[in-house]
Write a protein that holds these residues in place. Sequence first.
Motif, PDB file in Angstrom:
ATOM      1  N   ARG A 281     -25.274  47.087 -33.503  1.00  0.00           N
ATOM      2  CA  ARG A 281     -26.356  47.841 -32.857  1.00  0.00           C
ATOM      3  C   ARG A 281     -27.374  46.902 -32.222  1.00  0.00           C
ATOM      4  NH1 ARG A 281     -23.940  52.557 -32.032  1.00  0.00           N
ATOM      5  NH2 ARG A 281     -23.580  53.798 -33.931  1.00  0.00           N
ATOM      6  N   ALA A 282     -27.683  45.793 -32.895  1.00  0.00           N
ATOM      7  CA  ALA A 282     -28.633  44.829 -32.329  1.00  0.00           C
ATOM      8  C   ALA A 282     -28.071  44.201 -31.055  1.00  0.00           C
ATOM      9  CB  ALA A 282     -28.954  43.743 -33.359  1.00  0.00           C
ATOM     10  N   GLY A 283     -26.782  43.883 -31.076  1.00  0.00           N
ATOM     11  CA  GLY A 283     -26.161  43.323 -29.881  1.00  0.00           C
ATOM     12  C   GLY A 283     -26.137  44.313 -28.737  1.00  0.00           C
ATOM     13  N   PHE A 284     -25.759  45.556 -29.027  1.00  0.00           N
ATOM     14  CA  PHE A 284     -25.747  46.579 -27.979  1.00  0.00           C
ATOM     15  C   PHE A 284     -27.155  46.822 -27.434  1.00  0.00           C
ATOM     16  CE2 PHE A 284     -21.742  48.342 -30.089  1.00  0.00           C
ATOM     17  CZ  PHE A 284     -20.902  47.851 -29.080  1.00  0.00           C
TER      18      PHE A 284
ATOM     19  N   ALA B 156     -29.583  44.734 -27.216  1.00  0.00           N
ATOM     20  CA  ALA B 156     -29.952  43.625 -26.333  1.00  0.00           C
ATOM     21  C   ALA B 156     -29.315  43.776 -24.960  1.00  0.00           C
ATOM     22  CB  ALA B 156     -29.526  42.303 -26.966  1.00  0.00           C
ATOM     23  N   LEU B 157     -28.224  44.523 -24.890  1.00  0.00           N
ATOM     24  CA  LEU B 157     -27.533  44.766 -23.618  1.00  0.00           C
ATOM     25  C   LEU B 157     -27.961  46.078 -22.966  1.00  0.00           C
ATOM     26  CD1 LEU B 157     -23.973  43.700 -24.785  1.00  0.00           C
ATOM     27  CD2 LEU B 157     -25.341  42.536 -23.048  1.00  0.00           C
ATOM     28  N   GLY B 158     -28.863  46.805 -23.620  1.00  0.00           N
ATOM     29  CA  GLY B 158     -29.282  48.090 -23.096  1.00  0.00           C
ATOM     30  C   GLY B 158     -28.251  49.180 -23.301  1.00  0.00           C
ATOM     31  N   LEU B 159     -27.391  49.016 -24.303  1.00  0.00           N
ATOM     32  CA  LEU B 159     -26.329  49.975 -24.585  1.00  0.00           C
ATOM     33  C   LEU B 159     -26.570  50.648 -25.928  1.00  0.00           C
ATOM     34  CD1 LEU B 159     -23.264  47.748 -23.583  1.00  0.00           C
ATOM     35  CD2 LEU B 159     -24.413  49.465 -22.161  1.00  0.00           C
ATOM     36  N   ALA B 160     -26.011  51.849 -26.090  1.00  0.00           N
ATOM     37  CA  ALA B 160     -26.151  52.570 -27.360  1.00  0.00           C
ATOM     38  C   ALA B 160     -24.954  53.489 -27.556  1.00  0.00           C
ATOM     39  CB  ALA B 160     -27.456  53.360 -27.394  1.00  0.00           C
ATOM     40  N   PRO B 161     -23.758  52.928 -27.741  1.00  0.00           N
ATOM     41  CA  PRO B 161     -22.581  53.776 -27.944  1.00  0.00           C
ATOM     42  C   PRO B 161     -22.717  54.616 -29.207  1.00  0.00           C
ATOM     43  CG  PRO B 161     -22.085  51.485 -28.469  1.00  0.00           C
ATOM     44  CD  PRO B 161     -23.428  51.496 -27.832  1.00  0.00           C
TER      45      PRO B 161
ATOM     46  N   ILE C 217     -20.835  39.125 -31.814  1.00  0.00           N
ATOM     47  CA  ILE C 217     -19.775  38.664 -30.907  1.00  0.00           C
ATOM     48  C   ILE C 217     -18.985  39.858 -30.374  1.00  0.00           C
ATOM     49  CG2 ILE C 217     -17.546  37.483 -30.867  1.00  0.00           C
ATOM     50  CD1 ILE C 217     -19.652  35.491 -30.624  1.00  0.00           C
ATOM     51  N   ALA C 218     -18.709  40.819 -31.251  1.00  0.00           N
ATOM     52  CA  ALA C 218     -17.975  42.011 -30.820  1.00  0.00           C
ATOM     53  C   ALA C 218     -18.782  42.803 -29.802  1.00  0.00           C
ATOM     54  CB  ALA C 218     -17.647  42.883 -32.032  1.00  0.00           C
ATOM     55  N   ALA C 219     -20.084  42.965 -30.047  1.00  0.00           N
ATOM     56  CA  ALA C 219     -20.925  43.692 -29.094  1.00  0.00           C
ATOM     57  C   ALA C 219     -20.965  42.981 -27.750  1.00  0.00           C
ATOM     58  CB  ALA C 219     -22.337  43.842 -29.667  1.00  0.00           C
ATOM     59  N   ALA C 220     -21.058  41.647 -27.785  1.00  0.00           N
ATOM     60  CA  ALA C 220     -21.083  40.886 -26.536  1.00  0.00           C
ATOM     61  C   ALA C 220     -19.794  41.084 -25.753  1.00  0.00           C
ATOM     62  CB  ALA C 220     -21.299  39.405 -26.841  1.00  0.00           C
ATOM     63  N   ALA C 221     -18.663  41.072 -26.467  1.00  0.00           N
ATOM     64  CA  ALA C 221     -17.381  41.244 -25.787  1.00  0.00           C
ATOM     65  C   ALA C 221     -17.223  42.656 -25.232  1.00  0.00           C
ATOM     66  CB  ALA C 221     -16.241  40.923 -26.746  1.00  0.00           C
ATOM     67  N   LEU C 222     -17.612  43.661 -26.011  1.00  0.00           N
ATOM     68  CA  LEU C 222     -17.519  45.043 -25.546  1.00  0.00           C
ATOM     69  C   LEU C 222     -18.504  45.316 -24.417  1.00  0.00           C
ATOM     70  CD1 LEU C 222     -17.140  46.782 -29.012  1.00  0.00           C
ATOM     71  CD2 LEU C 222     -15.403  46.697 -27.203  1.00  0.00           C
ATOM     72  N   GLY C 223     -19.573  44.532 -24.366  1.00  0.00           N
ATOM     73  CA  GLY C 223     -20.538  44.645 -23.276  1.00  0.00           C
ATOM     74  C   GLY C 223     -20.216  43.734 -22.125  1.00  0.00           C
ATOM     75  N   GLU C 224     -18.956  43.312 -22.037  1.00  0.00           N
ATOM     76  CA  GLU C 224     -18.454  42.468 -20.938  1.00  0.00           C
ATOM     77  C   GLU C 224     -19.146  41.116 -20.901  1.00  0.00           C
ATOM     78  OE1 GLU C 224     -18.763  44.799 -17.394  1.00  0.00           O
ATOM     79  OE2 GLU C 224     -17.184  46.195 -18.023  1.00  0.00           O
TER      80      GLU C 224
END
Length: 329
Positions: free
Chosen positions: A63-66, A68-73, A102-109
Amino acid sequence: MAVRVRVPATSANLGPGFDACGLALGLYDELTVAVTGTDLSIDVTGEDDGLRDETHLVVRALRAGFAALGLAPAGLRLTCVNRIPHGRGLGSSAAAIVAGLIAAAALGEARLSTRDVFALACAIEGHPDNVAAALYGGFTVAWYDGTGAARVARTAPPADLRPVAFVPGRRQLTSESRVALPVDVPHVDAAANAGRAALLAMAMSGTLLSEPGDSEPGDSEPGNSPNRNGLPRGGRLDTASWQEALVAATDDRLHQPYRLPAMPETRDLIGRLRAAGLAAVLSGSGPTVLALAVGEDQAALARECGGSGFTVLDLAVDRDGARVEVVAG
């Protein structure tokens, strides 16, 4: 789309490098994450704290990674294969945090850089030593600069370093272990640790040189040419001398003397290992013991010193850090 992340176990402090030094070890947690509809699904194999909701540490990191990317799946499906023991001083929380980010970064391209991931991981974990080693691999020294930003330096230890971990059955929370630490320490102890930590960094980087007089002027080994005063600069230490240097480099006065009285079995094992000439330390806040053996002979000697109540793990040094790949969703 789904991603799979592999993150190594870590040992922090390594004696004198309190809250700064870390070593990545060849024992791995694996995490597979997919973005789904609206539900959160968590499946765990191995070490398990029983959480299956948003309080799960991997979910919090995701959730923290998402964020930071402006995402909220809304929906996530997690499959965790946990091999790193929990609450034993081998960086299980750092591995979970790094895996989620790392997973959030990868899923966030990959719109989060490695440095971004490191900064977020430090903010969640509260200190940088374990997360630095988990993310970057090898031997790391981490610190906060004048602006409060987390920084890291990394090196690859020599190939003949053979870490041996002695893992007890009982757990020890880092927060509980920190309670034993004093607010202030004598200046002489702080000075001693500064020297030992500097020696540790040299020994772990493979750049340790012999003392002047240990080699002859004109020796052809790199680094042995005389300096302008005519004294030999020193050369790479032989195995026995490197072992001796590691024992000296892992002496600690800042945290182990205060933590070990509450862990008598761990304290006694460290004493036996060091008496046998092995660089042995409390792994993180414990209660695991880590022996930094040099070569197979020392690794075998370390295993002989272990007593009942400990699971003995021969571990390689992980030199890659966290790794991620895209898999079928």
